[in-house]
Design an enzyme around this catalytic site. Structure first.
Site, PDB file in Angstrom:
ATOM      1  N   GLY A  41       5.860  -7.750   1.992  1.00 42.34           N
ATOM      2  CA  GLY A  41       4.846  -6.759   1.531  1.00 42.34           C
ATOM      3  C   GLY A  41       4.696  -6.731  -0.020  1.00 42.34           C
ATOM      4  O   GLY A  41       4.302  -5.854  -0.800  1.00 42.34           O
ATOM      5  N   ILE A  46       3.158  -1.556  -4.035  1.00 46.87           N
ATOM      6  CA  ILE A  46       4.483  -1.245  -4.356  1.00 46.87           C
ATOM      7  C   ILE A  46       5.270  -2.561  -4.515  1.00 46.87           C
ATOM      8  O   ILE A  46       6.049  -2.910  -5.271  1.00 46.87           O
ATOM      9  CB  ILE A  46       5.348  -0.442  -3.016  1.00 46.87           C
ATOM     10  CG1 ILE A  46       4.671   0.922  -2.934  1.00 46.87           C
ATOM     11  CG2 ILE A  46       6.816  -0.376  -3.301  1.00 46.87           C
ATOM     12  CD1 ILE A  46       5.011   1.666  -1.752  1.00 46.87           C
ATOM     13  N   GLY A  47       4.912  -3.608  -3.729  1.00 44.36           N
ATOM     14  CA  GLY A  47       5.505  -4.707  -3.748  1.00 44.36           C
ATOM     15  C   GLY A  47       5.647  -5.562  -4.898  1.00 44.36           C
ATOM     16  O   GLY A  47       6.367  -6.286  -5.617  1.00 44.36           O
ATOM     17  N   ASN A 137       3.467   0.959  12.616  1.00 47.16           N
ATOM     18  CA  ASN A 137       4.293   0.369  11.673  1.00 47.16           C
ATOM     19  C   ASN A 137       5.618   0.028  12.023  1.00 47.16           C
ATOM     20  O   ASN A 137       6.444  -0.894  11.486  1.00 47.16           O
ATOM     21  CB  ASN A 137       4.652   1.609  10.658  1.00 47.16           C
ATOM     22  CG  ASN A 137       3.335   1.684   9.638  1.00 47.16           C
ATOM     23  OD1 ASN A 137       2.585   0.729   9.576  1.00 47.16           O
ATOM     24  ND2 ASN A 137       3.566   2.915   8.663  1.00 47.16           N
ATOM     25  N   ILE A 160      11.132   0.584   3.211  1.00 50.76           N
ATOM     26  CA  ILE A 160      10.268   1.625   2.671  1.00 50.76           C
ATOM     27  C   ILE A 160       8.893   1.666   3.743  1.00 50.76           C
ATOM     28  O   ILE A 160       7.682   0.986   3.311  1.00 50.76           O
ATOM     29  CB  ILE A 160       9.778   1.227   1.351  1.00 50.76           C
ATOM     30  CG1 ILE A 160      11.000   1.038   0.476  1.00 50.76           C
ATOM     31  CG2 ILE A 160       9.068   2.385   0.850  1.00 50.76           C
ATOM     32  CD1 ILE A 160      10.604   0.188  -0.854  1.00 50.76           C
ATOM     33  N   ASP A 192      13.234  10.213  -3.973  1.00 50.82           N
ATOM     34  CA  ASP A 192      13.761  11.625  -3.819  1.00 50.82           C
ATOM     35  C   ASP A 192      14.754  11.934  -4.993  1.00 50.82           C
ATOM     36  O   ASP A 192      14.486  13.036  -5.593  1.00 50.82           O
ATOM     37  CB  ASP A 192      14.289  12.008  -2.393  1.00 50.82           C
ATOM     38  CG  ASP A 192      12.992  11.725  -1.466  1.00 50.82           C
ATOM     39  OD1 ASP A 192      11.819  12.121  -1.676  1.00 50.82           O
ATOM     40  OD2 ASP A 192      13.596  11.355  -0.410  1.00 50.82           O
ATOM     41  N   HIS A 219      13.517  11.640   4.713  1.00 50.38           N
ATOM     42  CA  HIS A 219      12.551  11.025   3.430  1.00 50.38           C
ATOM     43  C   HIS A 219      11.044  11.624   3.880  1.00 50.38           C
ATOM     44  O   HIS A 219      10.139  10.930   3.628  1.00 50.38           O
ATOM     45  CB  HIS A 219      12.801   9.710   3.416  1.00 50.38           C
ATOM     46  CG  HIS A 219      12.244   9.318   2.423  1.00 50.38           C
ATOM     47  ND1 HIS A 219      12.123   9.493   0.917  1.00 50.38           N
ATOM     48  CD2 HIS A 219      10.980   8.101   2.244  1.00 50.38           C
ATOM     49  CE1 HIS A 219      11.352   8.695   0.106  1.00 50.38           C
ATOM     50  NE2 HIS A 219      10.686   8.037   0.887  1.00 50.38           N
ATOM     51  N   MET A 270       7.862   4.263  -6.688  1.00 48.70           N
ATOM     52  CA  MET A 270       8.448   4.112  -5.452  1.00 48.70           C
ATOM     53  C   MET A 270       9.038   2.635  -5.841  1.00 48.70           C
ATOM     54  O   MET A 270      10.369   2.268  -5.246  1.00 48.70           O
ATOM     55  CB  MET A 270       7.444   3.817  -4.336  1.00 48.70           C
ATOM     56  CG  MET A 270       8.106   3.496  -2.891  1.00 48.70           C
ATOM     57  SD  MET A 270       9.140   4.789  -2.336  1.00 48.70           S
ATOM     58  CE  MET A 270      10.914   3.850  -2.604  1.00 48.70           C
TER      59      MET A 270
END
Length: 364
Positions: A41, A46-47, A137, A160, A192, A219, A270
């Site tokens: 990803g 994010i990746g 997912n 993730i 977190d 999470h 993230m």
């Protein structure tokens, strides 16, 4: 650039003293690049920054940016961009056809990997139930984890993929069925901790480098439990305010989505958190145990009594070892009355969410 927490468990990110050409005359701290990191990803929101942050680590010899062929930004383009960074890491790319099984396509991508970070999967869309999200997912995660089991069975896999509370148990149980160690798979809950640390630093005026909030449980939502009572800087903060900070830590993702006016989510923070976990894994491989500790969502196995939970999966502090596996889990420690009450809430919801993942793996 990144300013360094005291050791920050990030031993070789660029700092004021290691930014090379940005600070003429300052010597670079050099490590021997030896680890291969794959970001599945890696062309996503994010990746991309996650791949960049891992490429900045001088211990990494190769970062492979993996994504699907129809990604909005081609994986090859991300790799070409990151390949110009003045760091030792070679940056490669790999795109797969999602209509075909990952295990039939990822041999070259995953072979030799020490760490596989997976910011993959679909976001929850309008009209999509939580069950719908999990089913889609879980299928994506299963394909990638199955390929890892075949081509890099000793790598650490950091997931993730939402919903993490269910996806991680599903994949760990799947790994167990293949005869592999479930603690090579962890849920990345570091964001977190990162958020809780920042909120404490802002409230108390403490330098963020001196704050380390353990965040246990899961999470998502109320399963996220920051243990502010274990942070000396919070000793003079009132109970009502602590409760508000607890809720803010749980809902911080929504805070970002609203600030982005629904046009995005917490991608940059993230990525930062994922890289922080990734660097702890590399430190473990190096034998640098002082910097190999992070909170993560893991299989409890026989350590429930030691940790302080009856659940099969739980987030607590863990230490990564030289063999690329969680080699130690830490007790949650002393809780105050408020935290004990919250832990009961956490365990009730988290048990149901973990069981969903376990039941999924039983059907495979």
């Amino acid at each position: 650039f990144w300013l360094k927490k005291p050791d920050f468990r990030l031993t070789s990110f660029p700092t004021v003293s290691t930014m090379g050409n940005c600070f003429a005359g300052v010597k670079k701290a050099r490590s021997v690049p030896k680890y291969k990191v794959v970001v599945c990803g890696g062309a996503g929101g994010i990746g991309q920054p996650l791949a960049m942050l891992m490429a900045l680590d001088d211990r990494v010899k190769e970062v492979c940016v993996q994504d699907v062929t129809m990604a909005m930004v081609p994986a090859a383009g991300v790799a070409a961009d990151l390949g110009h960074l003045e760091r030792p890491a070679k940056v490669s790319s790999f795109a797969i056809d999602p209509a075909k099984k990952p295990i039939d396509q990822l041999r070259d991508c995953l072979t030799g990997a020490h760490l596989v970070l997976v910011p993959a999967g679909l976001p929850r869309k309008p009209g999509m139930t939580r069950d719908d999200l999990f089913d889609k997912n879980a299928s994506i995660a299963k394909g990638l984890v199955e390929a890892c089991a075949e081509y890099c069975p000793t790598a650490v896999i950091g997931l993730i993929v939402n919903p993490v509370n269910s996806i991680v148990p599903a994949m760990c149980e799947f790994y167990k069925k293949k005869g592999l160690l479930p603690r090579r798979i962890v849920g990345i809950t570091t964001l977190d901790v990162v958020r809780a640390n920042k909120f404490v630093a802002e409230r108390t005026g403490t330098h963020v480098a001196d704050v380390d909030v353990p965040v246990i449980g899961g999470h998502a939502g109320i399963t996220i439990l920051p243990l502010f009572s274990q942070v000396p800087a919070m000793s003079k903060v009132g109970a009502d305010e602590i409760k508000a900070m607890d809720v803010r830590t749980q809902d911080a993702g929504t805070e970002v989505v609203q600030a982005k006016d629904g046009k995005g989510s917490a991608t940059l923070s993230m990525a930062y958190a994922g890289a922080r976990l990734g660097k702890a894994v590399l430190s473990g491989l190096e034998g640098d145990s002082a910097n190999a500790v992070e909170c993560a969502y893991v299989a409890v196995l026989e350590d429930g009594k030691k940790i302080g939970t009856t659940l099969p999966y739980f987030t607590t502090k863990v230490k990564f070892g030289r063999d690329g596996v969680v080699e130690d889990v830490r007790p949650i420690g002393k809780l105050n009355d408020y935290e004990k009450g919250r832990l009961a809430e956490v365990e009730k919801q988290l048990n149901d969410e973990a069981q969903k993942g376990i039941e999924y793996a039983q059907r495979l």
